[in-house]
Design an enzyme around this catalytic site. Structure first.
Site, PDB file in Angstrom:
ATOM      1  N   HIS A  95     -11.249  -6.928   7.395  1.00  0.00           N
ATOM      2  CA  HIS A  95     -11.625  -6.673   6.004  1.00  0.00           C
ATOM      3  C   HIS A  95     -13.061  -6.155   5.886  1.00  0.00           C
ATOM      4  O   HIS A  95     -13.663  -6.252   4.817  1.00  0.00           O
ATOM      5  CB  HIS A  95     -11.499  -7.949   5.159  1.00  0.00           C
ATOM      6  N   GLU A 128       0.826  -1.210   0.000  1.00  0.00           N
ATOM      7  CA  GLU A 128       0.000   0.000   0.000  1.00  0.00           C
ATOM      8  C   GLU A 128       0.860   1.260   0.000  1.00  0.00           C
ATOM      9  O   GLU A 128       0.497   2.274  -0.607  1.00  0.00           O
ATOM     10  CB  GLU A 128      -0.947   0.004   1.209  1.00  0.00           C
TER      11      GLU A 128
END
Length: 327
Positions: A129, A60
């Site tokens: 998530h 990321e």
């Protein structure tokens, strides 16, 4: 007229932006030939090729570092962070670098950058998530925060986000990807900071966002049919900039306000909006503002537990019906 799913609207809106401006590029993990883990970017690689649609390493920091550099160099990158939960991995880049560069450079450097990410619960992906994190971004000065609740809004808001000179965090709710809607024309924009009135009523007002906007709309229809309760539903669409005028207008009309938010209760965006209403419209309120939220707990992965954690249509109906009967 054609039916378009929320996920198809994502791909279509990005493609339209890339066709209009060759400076728009797209990057992220598995977004090219694979079409994204949620299949929301299918076709982009085939049309625009490897120079403008780039797969990145599983990092990321690398994704947003490359996107930030590209924006500083004159491109208009759209970067995908697969799950919004993973924003935590690159939060330093977002909160300390991307959000502050224009201010710290005295306006010499702008970052026309969109970070789009899959947000929210409903898919039973578990605590790491399934979070709804719009309030994280809302708390950082320098970021604009967008969360569309339907395919049309995806198109109109994405177009405006890509054209904006400032960084935009674009939250796409994972549970809405299969949602279908009739779309007549795809060449339009929705200004950032313009809320949408999903349902009109006089007895109370629900302020909502993302998946909760759709559930609030469902609740409003049932409340009218079964309880003869008439409710306005505001879909904020953006948290920054925030459409305060629409909120104030509905406070003045009914004086009874509910917020429905998927964020955990502590420090959720509804708390900030409630604070603004109390500061600016206190004398127009008939009752205290009621917040319907996810409890301050991690999102469970078991079906029945997740279903009973985030606000449901039934909970919204029950809360409003019980409250309004006492007034």
């Amino acid at each position: 007229m054609a039916q378009l799913t929320y996920r198809e609207a994502v791909s279509l809106s990005i493609a339209q932006c890339m066709r209009k401006d060759e400076k728009v590029v797209f990057l992220g993990e598995d977004v090219a030939a694979a079409g994204g883990v949620f299949k929301a970017t299918v076709g982009l690689f085939d049309e625009f090729g490897a120079n403008r649609v780039k797969d990145t390493p599983i990092s990321e920091q690398a994704i947003l570092g490359a996107a930030m550099g590209a924006a500083m160099a004159g491109l208009k990158p759209i970067a995908e962070i697969m799950f919004s939960d993973f924003l935590a991995v690159c939060w330093d880049l977002i909160a300390n670098e991307i959000a502050k560069t224009r201010y710290m450079s005295d306006g010499q450097i702008s970052l026309p950058l969109v970070v789009r990410t899959g947000n929210g619960a409903g898919s039973k992906f578990g605590a790491q998530h399934s979070q709804s994190l719009e309030n994280w971004s809302m708390a950082v000065p320098g970021l604009k925060v967008v969360a569309p609740s339907n395919p049309k809004d995806v198109i109109g808001l994405m177009t405006s986000a890509v054209a904006d000179p400032d960084p935009v965090i674009f939250y796409e709710h994972k549970s809405l990807y299969p949602m279908k809607e009739e779309v007549i024309d795809t060449n339009f924009t929705i200004p950032l900071g313009e809320a949408n009135l999903l349902h009109k009523g006089n007895d109370a007002c629900i302020i909502s966002l993302g998946l909760m906007a759709q559930r609030s709309l469902e609740a409003a229809i049932v409340l009218k049919e079964k309880h003869n309760i008439s409710v306005t539903v505001i879909d904020l669409r953006c948290l920054v900039p925030l459409d305060l005028q629409s909120i104030k207008r509905e406070v003045k009309k009914s004086g009874i306000i509910f917020t429905v938010e998927e964020n955990p209760r502590l420090c959720g965006w509804g708390a900030e909006i409630s604070s603004i209403i109390v500061e600016q419209c206190f004398d127009q309120l008939k009752t205290p503002i009621i917040r319907i939220t996810t409890p301050h707990i991690p999102i469970p992965s078991a079906d029945i537990l997740e279903n009973n954690t985030i606000p449901s249509t039934e909970l919204i109906i029950e809360t409003l019906a019980n409250k309004l009967k006492k007034i």
